[in-house]
Design a protein around this motif. Structure first.
Motif, PDB file in Angstrom:
ATOM      1  N   CYS A  16       0.816  -1.212   0.000  1.00  0.00           N
ATOM      2  CA  CYS A  16       0.000   0.000   0.000  1.00  0.00           C
ATOM      3  C   CYS A  16       0.853   1.267   0.000  1.00  0.00           C
ATOM      4  O   CYS A  16       1.981   1.285   0.496  1.00  0.00           O
ATOM      5  N   THR A  17       0.263   2.321  -0.522  1.00  0.00           N
ATOM      6  CA  THR A  17       0.936   3.616  -0.494  1.00  0.00           C
ATOM      7  C   THR A  17       0.894   4.226   0.894  1.00  0.00           C
ATOM      8  O   THR A  17       1.779   4.996   1.274  1.00  0.00           O
ATOM      9  N   CYS A  34      -3.018  -1.756   6.061  1.00  0.00           N
ATOM     10  CA  CYS A  34      -3.134  -0.927   4.865  1.00  0.00           C
ATOM     11  C   CYS A  34      -4.238   0.116   5.059  1.00  0.00           C
ATOM     12  O   CYS A  34      -5.351  -0.200   5.470  1.00  0.00           O
ATOM     13  N   GLY A  79      -4.531   2.398  -1.172  1.00  0.00           N
ATOM     14  CA  GLY A  79      -3.630   2.152  -2.294  1.00  0.00           C
ATOM     15  C   GLY A  79      -3.040   0.762  -2.331  1.00  0.00           C
ATOM     16  O   GLY A  79      -1.819   0.599  -2.387  1.00  0.00           O
ATOM     17  N   HIS A  80      -3.892  -0.271  -2.322  1.00  0.00           N
ATOM     18  CA  HIS A  80      -3.413  -1.650  -2.387  1.00  0.00           C
ATOM     19  C   HIS A  80      -2.588  -1.888  -3.655  1.00  0.00           C
ATOM     20  O   HIS A  80      -2.991  -1.498  -4.753  1.00  0.00           O
ATOM     21  N   LEU A  81      -1.443  -2.552  -3.466  1.00  0.00           N
ATOM     22  CA  LEU A  81      -0.547  -2.930  -4.567  1.00  0.00           C
ATOM     23  C   LEU A  81      -0.093  -1.730  -5.389  1.00  0.00           C
ATOM     24  O   LEU A  81       0.227  -1.867  -6.576  1.00  0.00           O
ATOM     25  N   ARG A  82      -0.052  -0.551  -4.770  1.00  0.00           N
ATOM     26  CA  ARG A  82       0.387   0.643  -5.494  1.00  0.00           C
ATOM     27  C   ARG A  82       1.679   1.229  -4.932  1.00  0.00           C
ATOM     28  O   ARG A  82       2.097   2.307  -5.348  1.00  0.00           O
ATOM     29  N   SER A  83       2.313   0.519  -4.025  1.00  0.00           N
ATOM     30  CA  SER A  83       3.558   1.016  -3.440  1.00  0.00           C
ATOM     31  C   SER A  83       4.694   0.906  -4.449  1.00  0.00           C
ATOM     32  O   SER A  83       4.983  -0.196  -4.958  1.00  0.00           O
ATOM     33  N   PRO A  84       5.377   2.003  -4.758  1.00  0.00           N
ATOM     34  CA  PRO A  84       6.508   1.940  -5.688  1.00  0.00           C
ATOM     35  C   PRO A  84       7.617   1.017  -5.191  1.00  0.00           C
ATOM     36  O   PRO A  84       8.281   0.352  -5.994  1.00  0.00           O
ATOM     37  N   TRP A 109       6.892  -2.668  -6.189  1.00  0.00           N
ATOM     38  CA  TRP A 109       7.160  -3.009  -7.587  1.00  0.00           C
ATOM     39  C   TRP A 109       8.647  -2.990  -7.900  1.00  0.00           C
ATOM     40  O   TRP A 109       9.131  -3.793  -8.709  1.00  0.00           O
ATOM     41  N   SER A 133      10.282   8.359  -4.836  1.00  0.00           N
ATOM     42  CA  SER A 133       9.320   7.695  -3.948  1.00  0.00           C
ATOM     43  C   SER A 133       9.863   6.385  -3.384  1.00  0.00           C
ATOM     44  O   SER A 133       9.233   5.779  -2.518  1.00  0.00           O
TER      45      SER A 133
END
Length: 545
Positions: free
Chosen positions: A242-243, A252, A255-260, A263, A301
């Motif tokens: 998460c972000t 969380c 922003g699920h699965l949106r953490s830079p 990735w 980020s």
């Protein structure tokens, strides 16, 4: 066209001459070293090896295991090390609460960064001492370093995340020291391999796989690695990445699965995976290196150096690049004051058990791969190798790290032709060189380490193929051992459950065998009584006559 052809032929000729010249120089160097005191001591000619082959083997082994320098320090520093509530910063006229060690706190984070630096030095020193001792004393091409598995057990089961467990870091190190001394004693009297054979084979194999699952589970979490998995009130664990997360619980917020960082970490995992698929030496290092280099840029980020006081302090130390660090917090941090508690002795037994099984098994596996195992299952230098292995744990505990063990990555050097202790000595020298780059090594972020932890889990799972899944007496204890280690967040729970279940399932065979024996004995006694009665009857008849 003729000119181009001549140029090409000339280039080929130059390359051939350089290759021949290099081969001649290499042969001269190998002959010189083989005939020297070093060559005779390490038996280079007797083992059909040479200096350059040993050098290549040492380089391959070091590249495949160098990840442990930062991975081990990251895992152990998750326990908080020697940091305590006294290191927390508070507002004026306020006292610190235990929550300051879990919640973000500038003073505590500063202490953690210092401890991590000390643990990096301790990891390097213990690996250097162990590897060089293995080479000089046992003359074997095996590298040593703090083991994966025992370090996670110490950090997350004994001490707990940031000291939330029941045992202090100082007491945990004392446990490792006592376990190392006990291990040294049984190695000295020759009981080590015999004790390993007492444990059921299926449980032994399952322990390795279960520890691999446990390490991979740690590597997937938010605080310790990739950040793909996090806590959830309804399902206990869930996908995160998460972000925004709750700094206290790790849950969380959005922003699920949106953490830079997630990735970027997955990109590092793919790099490592591709490298291992193609048998590229040092694949674990390349994945860590890629993520780390990207994370070193400020203003992004995914930076490891945010624009905060802690980030500025870390960045200023990172810019030194070369620095020789002296261990200040972890060396000699031993405490025997709590050895009257049952948890201490359970931890001691668990570490001892893992040592007997995993490390002994690793040594024999390396002997098989290297081709220097004899028909009885032993190998040259076995006795001294066991003593060095146990002695290295004693040294490591006094420096501040967990159990030191022979690394399975030594197989990379064996495949490159390493056959003598010269390989291990060169590996030790590589670790010595890394001592001067602590600012760089201490700046590797957790999201760079996480993929390597998952990959370690992948590699440790291969032993499950050797478990006899068709035999339920073997399969059930093995499965429970593997299952409970990650789900209960305890290696000890998995071991105890596996052995206990195996004993319980064996009781049926034991009781049935005992009943059959009693029936057999009863029949034999009855038969003897009948024979005695018949003999007595004959004697009476003779007397009458």
């Amino acid at each position: 066209m003729g000119v181009e052809l001549c140029a090409k032929l000339g280039g080929v000729g130059l390359f051939t001459r350089l290759a021949k010249s290099w081969s001649k120089m290499e042969k001269g160097l190998n002959d010189c070293v083989s005939k020297s005191f070093i060559g005779r001591y390490f038996k280079l000619e007797a083992r059909k090896s040479c200096f350059t082959k040993e050098l290549r083997a040492a380089t391959a082994t070091f590249l495949t295991m160098a990840y442990i320098i930062t991975v081990n320090a990251t895992i152990l520093s998750d326990s908080g090390g020697t940091c305590s509530i006294a290191d927390c910063t508070t507002s004026l006229n306020q006292t610190a609460s235990p929550d300051c060690m879990i919640k973000p706190n500038a003073g505590y984070q500063t202490c953690l960064s210092k401890v991590k630096g000390d643990l990096i030095v301790a990891t390097v020193l213990s690996a250097m001492v162990g590897s060089i001792a293995m080479g000089i004393l046992a003359n074997l091409p095996l590298a040593l370093a703090p083991a994966m598995g025992p370090n996670a057990y110490l950090a997350y089961n004994l001490v707990g995340f940031h000291g939330s467990g029941s045992i202090s870091y100082q007491t945990a190190l004392a446990i490792v020291l006592v376990e190392g001394c006990a291990f040294f004693a049984i190695s000295a009297i020759g009981l080590r391999s015999k004790l390993a054979k007492l444990i059921p084979r299926s449980v032994r194999l399952a322990c390795a796989a279960g520890i691999g699952l446990f390490i991979a589970f740690v590597g997937l979490q938010v605080h310790q690695g990739v950040g793909l998995i996090g806590p959830d009130l309804s399902t206990l664990v869930t996908l995160t990445g998460c972000t925004n997360t709750n700094p206290e619980t790790g849950e969380c917020i959005g922003g699920h699965l949106r953490s830079p960082k997630l990735w970027l970490s997955l990109a590092g995992f793919l790099i490592t995976s591709y490298g291992l698929m193609k048998n590229v030496k040092g694949s674990m290092i390349y994945g860590i290196l890629f993520v780390t280099l990207v994370s070193w840029f400020r203003g992004t980020s995914v930076t490891y150096f945010p624009n905060t006081p802690i980030g500025d302090t870390s960045y200023n130390y990172f810019k030194k690049v070369v620095d020789f660090r002296v261990i200040k917090s972890t060396a000699g941090a031993l405490s025997f004051g709590n050895f009257n508690r049952s948890e201490v002795w359970v931890a001691l037994a668990t570490l001892f058990y893992v040592d007997v099984l995993a490390i002994t098994g690793t040594m024999h596996t390396m002997a098989e791969i290297g081709g220097y195992a004899n028909e009885q299952g032993g190998f040259e230098g076995e006795y001294l190798a066991y003593l060095v292995d146990a002695g290295s744990t004693i040294v490591g505990s006094t420096l501040g790290v967990s159990t030191v063990a022979t690394y399975v990555e030594s197989s990379a050097g064996l495949r490159e032709g390493g056959r003598t202790g010269l390989t291990a000595v060169i590996i030790g020298l590589y670790f010595f060189i890394s001592l001067f780059f602590i600012p760089l090594l201490s700046s590797v972020p957790p999201w760079a380490i996480g993929p390597s932890l998952v990959m370690v889990g992948v590699m440790m799972m291969k032993v499950v193929k050797d478990i006899n899944w068709a035999d339920m007496k073997e399969a059930i204890p093995a499965f429970i051992t593997m299952l409970l280690m990650p789900l209960t967040y305890s290696i000890a729970n998995g071991i105890v459950a596996g052995i206990g279940l195996y004993v319980a399932l064996s009781l049926y065979d034991y009781i049935l065998g005992s009943i059959r024996w009693l029936i057999k004995m009863k029949k034999m006694v009855a038969k003897e009584q009948n024979q005695v009665s018949a003999t007595a009857g004959v004697d009476s008849t003779i007397e009458i006559i």
